[in-house]
Design a protein around this motif. Structure first.
Motif, PDB file in Angstrom:
ATOM      1  N   LEU A  17      37.291  27.387  36.206  1.00 40.44           N
ATOM      2  CA  LEU A  17      38.239  28.503  36.098  1.00 40.44           C
ATOM      3  C   LEU A  17      38.243  29.091  34.688  1.00 40.44           C
ATOM      4  O   LEU A  17      38.261  30.309  34.517  1.00 40.44           O
ATOM      5  N   LEU A  20      34.594  30.702  33.839  1.00 32.03           N
ATOM      6  CA  LEU A  20      34.341  31.936  34.569  1.00 32.03           C
ATOM      7  C   LEU A  20      35.365  33.030  34.252  1.00 32.03           C
ATOM      8  O   LEU A  20      35.252  34.144  34.756  1.00 32.03           O
ATOM      9  N   LYS A  21      36.357  32.668  33.439  1.00 33.63           N
ATOM     10  CA  LYS A  21      37.401  33.626  33.028  1.00 33.63           C
ATOM     11  C   LYS A  21      38.028  34.323  34.237  1.00 33.63           C
ATOM     12  O   LYS A  21      38.228  35.545  34.250  1.00 33.63           O
ATOM     13  N   LEU A  22      38.373  33.521  35.239  1.00 31.81           N
ATOM     14  CA  LEU A  22      38.927  34.071  36.470  1.00 31.81           C
ATOM     15  C   LEU A  22      40.443  34.235  36.435  1.00 31.81           C
ATOM     16  O   LEU A  22      41.010  34.890  37.295  1.00 31.81           O
ATOM     17  N   GLU A  28      39.912  43.282  40.613  1.00 29.60           N
ATOM     18  CA  GLU A  28      38.471  43.346  40.785  1.00 29.60           C
ATOM     19  C   GLU A  28      38.190  43.928  42.161  1.00 29.60           C
ATOM     20  O   GLU A  28      38.659  43.398  43.165  1.00 29.60           O
ATOM     21  N   LEU A  51      43.835  31.452  43.143  1.00 33.10           N
ATOM     22  CA  LEU A  51      43.130  30.460  42.327  1.00 33.10           C
ATOM     23  C   LEU A  51      44.151  29.410  41.926  1.00 33.10           C
ATOM     24  O   LEU A  51      45.276  29.747  41.540  1.00 33.10           O
ATOM     25  N   LYS A  60      45.246  36.570  42.767  1.00 34.87           N
ATOM     26  CA  LYS A  60      44.330  37.585  42.241  1.00 34.87           C
ATOM     27  C   LYS A  60      44.409  38.885  43.034  1.00 34.87           C
ATOM     28  O   LYS A  60      44.131  39.949  42.506  1.00 34.87           O
TER      29      LYS A  60
END
Length: 148
Positions: A17, A20-22, A28, A51, A60
């Motif tokens: 996490l 991946l800079k999620l 998005e 997430l 998200k």
């Protein structure tokens, strides 16, 4: 309330996490489109892409709710990431894991139906695409295949 255990690969999950800079709140387009299509395909009023971080469930993408996050300890998706196949809960008010959950008993929401497909990177479940309804539902094998 039955709080989900943490997966054996919890540290690896958290590292993914972060790497991946999620965990930002930028919308998005691909995630928004995937969420919209899943909601339309199955016909649920609520659809989320989540997430799971150490203490929170980050949302998200959301259809049908304004929630941006929930505590991990009440998250359905924290249970779903422990599975390898989509997790289906036809009536959360009758499922011992969720009967006293504030997302089920009306304190925060009134979830009855939940279907969550794991979102994974290299076999590590980071979150879920989940479909939610405030009424119990049956989920067909065809629905399960579509969600997966």
């Amino acid at each position: 309330m039955n709080v989900a255990v943490k997966p054996k690969n919890e540290e690896q999950r958290i590292d993914y996490l972060k790497d991946l800079k999620l965990l930002n709140f930028d919308k998005e387009e691909f995630i928004e489109e995937m969420n919209f299509l899943a909601s339309r395909l199955i016909g649920t009023p609520i659809s989320l892409v989540t997430l799971i971080d150490r203490e929170k469930q980050w949302i998200k993408s959301a259809i049908g709710t304004d929630l941006k996050e929930t505590p991990r300890n009440i998250s359905f998706c924290s249970h779903a990431i422990l599975e390898e196949e989509p997790m289906i809960v036809n009536d959360a008010s009758k499922d011992e894991r969720f009967t006293d959950n504030p997302l089920v008993n009306g304190q925060l929401n009134n979830i009855r139906f939940y279907a969550g497909a794991q979102l994974a990177v290299d076999g590590v479940n980071l979150g879920a695409l989940c479909l939610i309804d405030t009424k119990p539902r049956e989920f067909s094998e065809e629905d399960r295949k579509a969600l997966k």
